[in-house]
Design an enzyme around this catalytic site. Structure first.
Site, PDB file in Angstrom:
ATOM      1  CG  ASP A   1      -0.403   3.356   3.817  1.00  0.00           C
ATOM      2  OD1 ASP A   1      -0.312   4.109   2.843  1.00  0.00           O
ATOM      3  OD2 ASP A   1      -1.473   2.889   4.225  1.00  0.00           O
TER       4      ASP A   1
ATOM      5  CB  CYS B   1      -4.931   3.643   5.300  1.00  0.00           C
ATOM      6  SG  CYS B   1      -4.613   2.368   6.533  1.00  0.00           S
TER       7      CYS B   1
ATOM      8  CB  CYS C   1      -0.943   0.003   1.199  1.00  0.00           C
ATOM      9  SG  CYS C   1      -0.087   0.026   2.779  1.00  0.00           S
TER      10      CYS C   1
ATOM     11  CB  CYS D   1      -3.469  -0.978   8.863  1.00  0.00           C
ATOM     12  SG  CYS D   1      -4.353  -1.133   7.284  1.00  0.00           S
TER      13      CYS D   1
HETATM   14 FE1  FES Z   1      -1.540   0.603   4.199  1.00  0.00          FE
HETATM   15 FE2  FES Z   1      -3.441   0.556   5.973  1.00  0.00          FE
HETATM   16  S1  FES Z   1      -3.654   0.395   3.830  1.00  0.00           S
HETATM   17  S2  FES Z   1      -1.324   0.566   6.320  1.00  0.00           S
END
Ligand code: FES
Length: 139
Positions: A36, A59, A34, A103
């Site tokens: 992140d 997110c 993702c 996450c």
């Molecule tokens: Fe990447 Fe939540 S979608 S940490």
């Protein structure tokens, strides 16, 4: 997708956002899928986490889990922090939708990466602690 009230509350009003200037350990982890990124700062004195903060580029669930994880580790011994799994963070938030479980894994990994950094800086070995997987996002 349904979020618990606690997740929404921590997302809207995250605790412990920011840096700790004289942090004892800093851990940065990322999820390549993702994109992140989560960074956790820990202040450790006499084996106790006296302060914790985070910066998360991610997110809503990543923000909520880093908020909750930093709350959970404060006041704990290092051994106790080692017991705080992503599951414990999710439970404290009354759960996450299954596709958001990863996450919370970031939150666990970021805390452990910060512990690793602390251990490296102080020449310590922390029982059960593994080196962080992902160094790519450390700048
Ligand atoms: Fe990447 Fe939540 S979608 S940490």
């Amino acid at each position: 997708m349904e979020y618990s009230e606690k997740v929404m509350e921590h997302f809207m009003n995250p605790r412990n956002v920011g840096e700790i200037e004289d942090a004892s350990g800093i851990g940065t982890v990322g999820n390549v899928q993702c994109g992140d990124i989560m960074r956790v700062y820990l202040k450790i004195e006499n084996d106790i986490v006296t302060d914790a903060s985070f910066k998360t580029f991610g997110c809503g669930a990543a923000v909520a889990t880093s908020s909750m994880a930093t709350e959970l580790v404060k006041g704990k011994t290092i051994a106790e922090v080692m017991q705080i799994t992503n599951k414990a963070v999710m439970d404290a938030l009354d759960g996450l939708p299954p596709i958001k479980a990863h996450c919370s894994v970031l939150a666990e990994e970021a805390v452990q990466a910060a512990l690793w950094d602390y251990a490296q800086k102080n020449g310590l070995t922390i029982e059960g602690l593994k080196p962080p997987k992902d160094h790519k996002h450390e700048h």
